[in-house]
Motif scaffolding. Structure first.
Motif, mmCIF file in Angstrom:
data_model
loop_
_atom_site.group_PDB
_atom_site.id
_atom_site.type_symbol
_atom_site.label_atom_id
_atom_site.label_comp_id
_atom_site.label_asym_id
_atom_site.label_seq_id
_atom_site.Cartn_x
_atom_site.Cartn_y
_atom_site.Cartn_z
ATOM 1 N N ALA A 11 29.511 11.573 37.403
ATOM 2 C CA ALA A 11 28.366 12.452 37.165
ATOM 3 C C ALA A 11 27.187 11.636 36.627
ATOM 4 O O ALA A 11 27.385 10.574 36.019
ATOM 5 C CB ALA A 11 28.746 13.535 36.158
ATOM 6 N N VAL A 12 25.973 12.144 36.881
ATOM 7 C CA VAL A 12 24.790 11.438 36.379
ATOM 8 C C VAL A 12 24.299 12.037 35.062
ATOM 9 O O VAL A 12 23.149 11.854 34.680
ATOM 10 C CB VAL A 12 23.659 11.363 37.428
ATOM 11 C CG1 VAL A 12 24.003 10.383 38.518
ATOM 12 C CG2 VAL A 12 23.338 12.736 38.007
ATOM 13 N N VAL A 13 25.185 12.767 34.392
ATOM 14 C CA VAL A 13 24.983 13.041 32.974
ATOM 15 C C VAL A 13 26.285 12.628 32.283
ATOM 16 O O VAL A 13 27.337 12.637 32.911
ATOM 17 C CB VAL A 13 24.698 14.538 32.668
ATOM 18 C CG1 VAL A 13 23.522 15.052 33.490
ATOM 19 C CG2 VAL A 13 25.919 15.400 32.893
ATOM 20 N N THR A 25 23.879 13.621 27.876
ATOM 21 C CA THR A 25 22.845 12.604 28.091
ATOM 22 C C THR A 25 22.496 12.531 29.574
ATOM 23 O O THR A 25 23.379 12.301 30.411
ATOM 24 C CB THR A 25 23.351 11.226 27.592
ATOM 25 O OG1 THR A 25 23.698 11.338 26.206
ATOM 26 C CG2 THR A 25 22.267 10.161 27.755
ATOM 27 N N LEU A 26 21.219 12.758 29.905
ATOM 28 C CA LEU A 26 20.750 12.570 31.287
ATOM 29 C C LEU A 26 20.881 11.078 31.569
ATOM 30 O O LEU A 26 20.359 10.254 30.811
ATOM 31 C CB LEU A 26 19.289 13.017 31.428
ATOM 32 C CG LEU A 26 18.954 14.410 30.877
ATOM 33 C CD1 LEU A 26 17.472 14.719 31.097
ATOM 34 C CD2 LEU A 26 19.831 15.489 31.520
ATOM 35 N N ASP A 27 21.548 10.722 32.668
ATOM 36 C CA ASP A 27 21.952 9.318 32.795
ATOM 37 C C ASP A 27 21.598 8.732 34.165
ATOM 38 O O ASP A 27 22.474 8.276 34.899
ATOM 39 C CB ASP A 27 23.466 9.219 32.505
ATOM 40 C CG ASP A 27 23.893 7.801 32.202
ATOM 41 O OD1 ASP A 27 23.040 6.989 31.797
ATOM 42 O OD2 ASP A 27 25.094 7.505 32.369
ATOM 43 N N ARG A 28 20.302 8.793 34.484
ATOM 44 C CA ARG A 28 19.783 8.059 35.654
ATOM 45 C C ARG A 28 18.642 7.170 35.166
ATOM 46 O O ARG A 28 17.481 7.358 35.557
ATOM 47 C CB ARG A 28 19.227 9.014 36.715
ATOM 48 C CG ARG A 28 20.199 9.990 37.328
ATOM 49 C CD ARG A 28 19.496 10.783 38.430
ATOM 50 N NE ARG A 28 19.286 9.994 39.622
ATOM 51 C CZ ARG A 28 18.254 10.161 40.462
ATOM 52 N NH1 ARG A 28 17.320 11.071 40.203
ATOM 53 N NH2 ARG A 28 18.131 9.412 41.531
ATOM 54 N N PRO A 29 18.940 6.236 34.273
ATOM 55 C CA PRO A 29 17.853 5.476 33.639
ATOM 56 C C PRO A 29 17.009 4.711 34.649
ATOM 57 O O PRO A 29 15.805 4.530 34.450
ATOM 58 C CB PRO A 29 18.581 4.518 32.689
ATOM 59 C CG PRO A 29 19.979 4.458 33.193
ATOM 60 C CD PRO A 29 20.261 5.792 33.807
ATOM 61 N N GLU A 30 17.621 4.295 35.770
ATOM 62 C CA GLU A 30 16.880 3.531 36.792
ATOM 63 C C GLU A 30 15.844 4.417 37.490
ATOM 64 O O GLU A 30 14.923 3.904 38.123
ATOM 65 C CB GLU A 30 17.858 2.924 37.809
ATOM 66 C CG GLU A 30 18.521 3.885 38.793
ATOM 67 C CD GLU A 30 19.534 4.865 38.184
ATOM 68 O OE1 GLU A 30 19.879 4.718 36.992
ATOM 69 O OE2 GLU A 30 19.987 5.782 38.905
ATOM 70 N N ALA A 31 15.978 5.755 37.377
ATOM 71 C CA ALA A 31 15.058 6.692 38.043
ATOM 72 C C ALA A 31 14.378 7.596 37.013
ATOM 73 O O ALA A 31 14.018 8.734 37.322
ATOM 74 C CB ALA A 31 15.814 7.527 39.068
ATOM 75 N N MET A 32 14.165 7.107 35.814
ATOM 76 C CA MET A 32 13.525 7.861 34.721
ATOM 77 C C MET A 32 14.179 9.233 34.526
ATOM 78 O O MET A 32 13.506 10.207 34.203
ATOM 79 C CB MET A 32 12.009 8.022 34.977
ATOM 80 C CG MET A 32 11.263 6.699 35.046
ATOM 81 S SD MET A 32 9.485 6.918 35.266
ATOM 82 C CE MET A 32 8.946 7.202 33.590
ATOM 83 N N ASN A 33 15.495 9.287 34.721
ATOM 84 C CA ASN A 33 16.235 10.558 34.567
ATOM 85 C C ASN A 33 15.582 11.699 35.324
ATOM 86 O O ASN A 33 15.562 12.844 34.853
ATOM 87 C CB ASN A 33 16.411 10.918 33.083
ATOM 88 C CG ASN A 33 17.251 9.902 32.362
ATOM 89 O OD1 ASN A 33 18.232 9.393 32.922
ATOM 90 N ND2 ASN A 33 16.881 9.548 31.149
#
Ligand SMILES: C/C=C/C(=O)SCCNC(=O)CCNC(=O)[C@H](O)C(C)(C)COP(=O)(O)OP(=O)(O)OC[C@H]1O[C@@H](n2cnc3c(N)ncnc32)[C@H](O)[C@@H]1OP(=O)(O)O
Length: 269
Positions: A11-13, A25-33
């Motif tokens: 999952a991306v959280v 935690t919103l977890d797509r740091p490479e795409a500014m979440n």
């Protein structure tokens, strides 16, 4: 903290609990979440998982990397075709707002960096919010030819209700600084410079997509009279309509290409 096993490994959280408190935690740091369909779906699943756990009494939502969230992932826009496809797409993005409103467990946003567009909406949709010093908030969508239709729904009553009642119930005068602090006015200016300050706002608005601004303003006032769920549904229809305009096509392409459109590059209304 222990990981919630109802939220998938890929999952991306991320979702954890420790004691009575859950943390998502919103977890797509490479795409500014940004809200991809997957992030919105995973966030919604994580919220529901916490809500159904009797141990969890409050939830914190934060973001990994440099930003809380920069709104809907605009790279997904081009993958769709037609109003219905956009409506389904944006409905999934706003689902967490409806879920939070329907939950008994309080949800607290912890924002940092940028909270833009749907990221701003998520902050407003949470029951409480804190922000790191330096965090910037914005309903940035008109600069790409869109409008923050869904985020407007939680935003419209998040800001003003208590201040409004204080003015109405006390009948007292407030000064300009207090009016600014309360959000009744957007800025103060030195004496004699207030018209220039107002003109600056007007020019800033005029630099964005006129189609998005005019449809957005009309929708805002329509939604004010609706209940929360009805307003979210209406916002999805309106947003889907905007997704197929020439301004959205050109505005998103220009933004993703690193050269946002100027005032004179938008279509006439
Ligand atoms: C109903 C719901 C409505 C919506 O949510 S519609 C979505 C509307 N979204 C926005 O309007 C946000 C657009 N983003 C911004 O305005 C800015 O970003 C920020 C103010 C959040 C941050 O500004 P800065 O720190 O200067 O970053 P940067 O250089 O603009 O962006 C860094 C990289 O991230 C990409 N990016 C930013 N936001 C999005 C997005 N929402 N979807 C897809 N990509 C995005 C950019 O293009 C760029 O990429 P590269 O590094 O390759 O140049």
């Amino acid at each position: 903290m222990t990981r919630f096993d109802t939220v998938g490994e890929d999952a991306v959280v991320t979702a954890e609990t420790g004691g009575y408190v859950g943390r998502i935690t919103l977890d797509r740091p490479e795409a500014m979440n940004t809200f991809s369909t997957e992030l919105a779906t995973d966030l919604d699943a994580a919220l529901r998982a916490h809500e159904s756990d009797d141990e969890v009494r409050a939830i914190v939502i934060d973001g990994s990397g440099d930003a809380f969230s920069a709104g809907i992932d605009l790279t997904e826009h081009a993958e769709r075709d037609g109003g219905d496809a956009y409506e389904e797409w944006v409905a999934s993005m706003e689902e967490p707002f409806a879920t939070i409103a329907g939950m008994g467990t309080p949800v607290i946003a912890a924002a940092h960096g940028h909270a833009a567009a749907n990221g701003l909406g998520l902050v407003a949709a949470c029951d409480l919010a804190v922000a790191a010093d330096g965090t910037m908030f914005g309903a940035t969508a008109p600069k790409v030819g869109l409008f923050c239709m869904g985020p407007a729904v939680p935003l419209m009553d998040a800001v003003v209700r208590k201040r409004c009642l204080e003015l109405l119930l006390t009948g007292e005068l407030i000064d300009a600084d207090t009016a600014l602090e309360w959000g009744l006015i957007n800025a103060t200016a030195p004496a004699g410079e207030h018209v220039d300050a107002a003109m600056e706002y007007a020019e800033t608005i005029a630099s964005k997509s006129p189609t998005a601004i005019q449809r957005g303003k009309r929708a805002y006032y329509e939604m004010e009279g609706m209940d929360y769920a009805e307003a979210l549904e209406y916002s999805n229809e309106q947003f889907a309509g905007l997704c197929t305009t020439a301004d959205a096509e050109a505005g998103i392409e220009a933004f993703l290409g690193g050269e946002p459109l100027d005032a004179d590059e938008w279509s006439d209304i």
